[in-house]
Design an enzyme around this catalytic site. Structure first.
Site: not given
Ligand code: EPZ
Length: 421
Positions: A22-23, A92, A116, A121, A307, A329, A399
């Protein structure tokens, strides 16, 4: 709305094939916005989130056709460089259309994703990275209004308080492909899904180096071609299936996964007393002895994936002893704890730490899914629990899992999908 009715206590047996990631699929579909040519993506999983991303592309005027696991995208005349709130708020990840739209068309209007249940996010790193490439961004009415006559490469530090960001890396890397000059992304995410996206961009003619490491270099080019690509397997679905075997004391063969992308998960399962062996591309998992409690901290790749946190907790809830699960995370990603508690789990939350006192066996109960991985954890708990569990609102599960209830039933689980009364 639908629920799953799970009669616990059945052993699983046999072989199961992992679906596409998916990701990986979601940002690669966004990459189709970077070209005027035909894009073909194979091995796409049948998921609600993929449907949402396809709707977003269609909403912009692209011709998107999904036939089984193949999705073709023909940018045959945009009509709007916009990703509306009604779609972005349901997923998102849609926010990763911003970089490609900006790079290809010099303008975009993308809804802020909002929060969420797993936590806020934020997208500050996405905006920081795109501004560093010269984009003019303003937030108005819940939307990011973006403009850029021309993007220009620069050095961008993309690390945040929780480490690297997967989709911010994707957004900025895609935008940098059509920027003028060199962009260097420091503290880039190293997840396999980022690497898969980079491989697609390189197929399109992008000049990228260092993907999969914390420093990614992109030399901008003037245009990008279409692509044909098969997505990598879903390492989180694979990990979830390994835990399904562990939690039911079963032996399973999980095919189609890439064990080299699952090091932290395999290591933790082995530490818990599960025998995991690799045989020509398949992963064989079988319980060796009584399970042992483990401590785990979620970290950016190659650390233990957030995840997989809820799924491991479901296993530890039925493992005698104390396990400590630390979520680095998404510190609030514990919606599954209260629901597991309804099944008799003993979990105490201390901030971003969950202290799990394993019980002999959970008991079936009606529970409520809240987010994608929490719902997977509840299904896993239901497989092992005594009696019957009902997991409501399983649209969360759909999803991100391609008919995982069917896959588990084919392995011997007793799961029925039913309409919620
Ligand atoms: C990706 O989300 C994945 N989704 C998430 O999977 C996964 O949990 C996450 O990466 C972490 O591995 C997809 O790839 C579609 P991040 P993403 O930006 O990119 C903070 C699932 O279950 N952050 O790596 O949105 C954030 O709050 C989903 O398949 C900021 O602070 O996650 C988090 O604490 C859920 N500022 C950390 O970084 C930003 O601008 C990592 O988030 C962006 C993120």
């Amino acid at each position: 709305m639908e629920k799953l009715i799970i009669r616990g206590g059945r052993a699983l047996k046999g072989t199961v094939k992992v679906s596409g990631s998916k990701n990986s699929t979601l940002p690669i579909l966004a990459a189709a916005l970077l070209t005027d040519d035909l894009c073909v993506l194979e091995g796409v999983p049948n998921l609600r989130d993929v449907t949402t991303m396809i709707r977003i592309l269609r909403n912009m005027g692209l011709k998107v056709v999904q036939e089984g696991g193949r999705v073709t995208v023909e940018p045959n005349g945009y009509k709007a460089w916009e990703a509306p709130y009604r779609l972005v708020s349901t997923m998102r990840a849609s926010f990763c259309v911003l970089g490609p739209l900006l790079a290809k068309h010099g303008q975009a209007k993308v809804s802020l994703p909002g929060g969420c249940v797993i936590g806020p996010r934020p997208v500050d790193l996405h905006l920081k990275g795109l501004r560093a490439l010269g984009a003019g961004l303003k937030v108005e009415g819940g939307y990011v209004l973006a403009r850029a006559r021309e993007l220009k490469g620069s050095t961008i530090y993309l690390g945040g308080a929780f480490g690297s960001s997967v989709l911010a890396t994707a957004n900025v890397m895609m935008a940098a492909c059509l920027a003028r000059g060199r962009a260097v992304i420091e503290n880039a995410a190293c997840e396999p899904e980022v690497v898969d996206l980079a491989e697609v961009l390189i197929k399109m003619g992008a000049r990228i180096q260092g993907h999969g490491t914390p420093v990614v270099t992109v030399e901008g080019v003037r245009r990008l071609n279409g692509f044909t690509h098969r997505v990598i397997p879903d390492r989180i679905e694979a990990g979830t299936l390994l835990v399904a075997a562990a939690v039911t004391g079963s032996e399973l063969l999980v095919q189609g996964a890439r064990p080299e992308q699952m090091g932290a998960v395999i290591d933790k399962l082995r530490e818990a007393g599960i025998e995991v062996t690799l045989s020509d591309g398949a992963i064989r998992v079988r319980p060796k002895r009584t399970l042992r409690p483990v401590d785990v901290t979620t970290l950016p790749y190659p650390g233990f994936p957030t995840d997989m946190q809820a799924q491991l907790m479901a296993l530890m809830c039925q493992t005698p002893g104390i396990s400590v699960i630390t979520e680095k995370i998404y510190p609030d990603r514990f919606m599954h704890v209260a629901e597991l508690g309804r099944m008799g789990a003993q979990v105490k939350l201390e901030g971003a730490c969950a202290i799990v006192q394993g019980v002999k066996r959970l008991s079936g109960a009606p529970v409520m899914a809240s987010d994608l991985r929490a719902s997977a954890a509840l299904v896993l708990a239901g497989l092992a629990a005594r009696g019957t569990s009902e997991v409501a609102r399983i649209y969360h599960l759909d999803r991100g899992y391609d008919r995982v209830d069917v896959k588990l039933t084919q392995l011997g689980a007793d799961i029925q999908r039913a309409k919620m009364d």
